[in-house]
Design a protein around this motif. Structure first.
Motif, short mmCIF file in Angstrom:
data_model
loop_
_atom_site.label_atom_id
_atom_site.label_comp_id
_atom_site.label_asym_id
_atom_site.label_seq_id
_atom_site.Cartn_x
_atom_site.Cartn_y
_atom_site.Cartn_z
N GLY A 46 30.47 -17.89 47.44
CA GLY A 46 30.13 -19.29 47.72
C GLY A 46 29.48 -19.44 49.08
N GLY A 47 30.05 -18.78 50.10
CA GLY A 47 29.46 -18.84 51.44
C GLY A 47 28.07 -18.24 51.47
N PHE A 48 27.89 -17.15 50.75
CA PHE A 48 26.58 -16.48 50.69
C PHE A 48 25.54 -17.41 50.06
CE2 PHE A 48 23.39 -13.98 48.50
CZ PHE A 48 23.01 -13.04 49.46
N THR A 49 25.85 -17.93 48.88
CA THR A 49 24.85 -18.73 48.16
C THR A 49 24.55 -20.04 48.89
OG1 THR A 49 26.61 -19.63 46.74
CG2 THR A 49 25.40 -17.75 45.92
N LYS A 50 25.57 -20.64 49.49
CA LYS A 50 25.33 -21.89 50.24
C LYS A 50 24.39 -21.65 51.42
CE LYS A 50 29.85 -23.64 49.78
NZ LYS A 50 31.01 -24.27 50.43
N TYR A 51 24.62 -20.55 52.13
CA TYR A 51 23.77 -20.25 53.28
C TYR A 51 22.33 -19.97 52.84
CZ TYR A 51 22.36 -18.45 57.84
OH TYR A 51 21.73 -18.27 59.05
N GLY A 57 11.00 -15.63 47.84
CA GLY A 57 11.10 -14.50 46.92
C GLY A 57 12.39 -14.56 46.12
N LYS A 58 12.67 -13.46 45.43
CA LYS A 58 13.84 -13.39 44.55
C LYS A 58 14.90 -12.45 45.12
CE LYS A 58 11.18 -14.01 40.25
NZ LYS A 58 10.83 -13.35 38.96
N SER A 105 16.87 -21.11 53.32
CA SER A 105 15.69 -20.41 52.79
C SER A 105 15.26 -21.05 51.48
CB SER A 105 16.02 -18.93 52.55
OG SER A 105 16.81 -18.78 51.37
N GLN A 106 14.15 -20.55 50.97
CA GLN A 106 13.69 -20.94 49.63
C GLN A 106 13.86 -19.77 48.66
OE1 GLN A 106 11.40 -21.76 52.46
NE2 GLN A 106 12.83 -23.49 52.49
#
Length: 314
Positions: free
Chosen positions: A172-177, A153-154, A182-183
């Motif tokens: 950065g930590g959020f987006t990398k995880y 999902g979005k 997940s997709q």
């Protein structure tokens, strides 16, 4: 990072070992803005540490907004010019504060950073760094979101000041995880400049543009408050899973009423308390840690009344 900081600490202690400190025992605490309960909680910690430090006074300053970087630079330069005993600084920009801190280093004034790091060019000009492990905090926030929205999902990221040290680690930590576990599709990162009204408007636009949005992350206090208000106004509470950052009363209320699923709360009081305490130790030629993680707690409706949450909420 810690090895580099350790080397800086050794060289810094060598520099200060023979230094004659100013007779004025003022500790200047300079934060990103005074118009935030997060930084006001830092002030509480600094004030309490100052009460325990005999013979010291403390001043507390910050610009009207986190984006007023030139104002913060001037505050640091003024502190150097009045020969303070030491400086506790939360730098709003990793590069812009370096020349001012070089002046402090040349004047043999110890500096302790809190909350946000400087760029490589400034490594030698401070002696300790006290902060949330922002990358880890971002990862915990991402995990909390995935646990509720699933892996497809979005989602949207509502950030604050691009390039700020804490923002780089946290988002950065959020987006990398998210990308590694997940997709989920991140539809955009938006920067509020730490202005609640801007975050409200940006979130309103994001919700309207993406009616199928499943989740949203607000990366600091004013941004998360604006995000929460926009979710409420759009009647999306409970329909869009939202995770915020920091823990003032507005954000606590959003958790309690279900507008926010969780908030990642930093040890802001500890930053102020340990920051002043560290400066006093440096003046007394005592060692301080080169880096100290002041911690983060994920607060939800399930634990908001428990000691683990109450110890960091403000």
């Amino acid at each position: 990072m810690q090895k580099i900081l350790s080397a800086c600490l050794v060289s810094a202690l060598a520099l200060f070992a023979g230094a004659g400190y100013a007779a004025d025992k003022e500790v200047a605490v300079i934060v990103k803005t005074v118009n935030s309960t997060f930084w006001q909680n830092v002030q509480k910690g600094a004030t309490d540490a100052n009460k325990e430090a005999a013979g010291y006074s403390m001043t507390f300053q910050g610009p009207a907004s986190e984006s007023a970087i030139a104002d913060q630079v001037n505050m640091v330069e003024n502190a150097v010019n009045r020969k303070v005993a030491g400086i506790v600084l939360a730098p709003s920009d990793p590069d812009a504060l370096v020349p001012a801190l070089k002046k402090a280093w040349e004047a043999k004034i110890p500096v302790v950073l809190i909350d946000s790091m400087l760029s490589e060019a400034g490594k030698r000009y401070y002696q300790s760094f006290l902060a949330t492990d922002n990358e880890k905090a971002g990862e915990l926030s991402a995990k909390a979101l995935i646990d509720k929205v699933g892996k497809t999902g979005k989602i949207a990221v509502m950030s604050y000041v691009a390039g700020a040290g804490s923002e780089i680690g946290r988002v950065g930590g959020f987006t990398k995880y998210i990308k590694a576990n997940s997709q989920l599709e991140i539809v955009g990162t938006y920067y509020s400049q730490s202005q609640m009204a801007t975050a409200l408007n940006q979130t309103t636009d994001v919700l309207a543009a993406h009616p199928d949005l499943k989740g949203i992350f607000g990366a600091n206090e004013p941004t998360a408050i604006g995000m929460g208000r926009a979710i409420t106004q759009a009647s999306k509470a409970g329909r869009v899973v939202a995770v915020g950052f920091d823990g003032n009363q507005d954000l606590q209320n959003f958790v309690k009423d279900g507008t926010l699923e969780a908030i990642a709360v930093q040890g802001s009081y500890q930053m102020g308390y340990l920051g002043v305490q560290s400066v006093v130790k440096l003046v007394a030629k005592q060692p301080v840690p080169e880096f100290l993680d002041t911690g983060v707690v994920i607060v939800t409706k399930d634990n908001i009344e428990k000691p683990e949450a109450k110890n960091v909420l403000y």
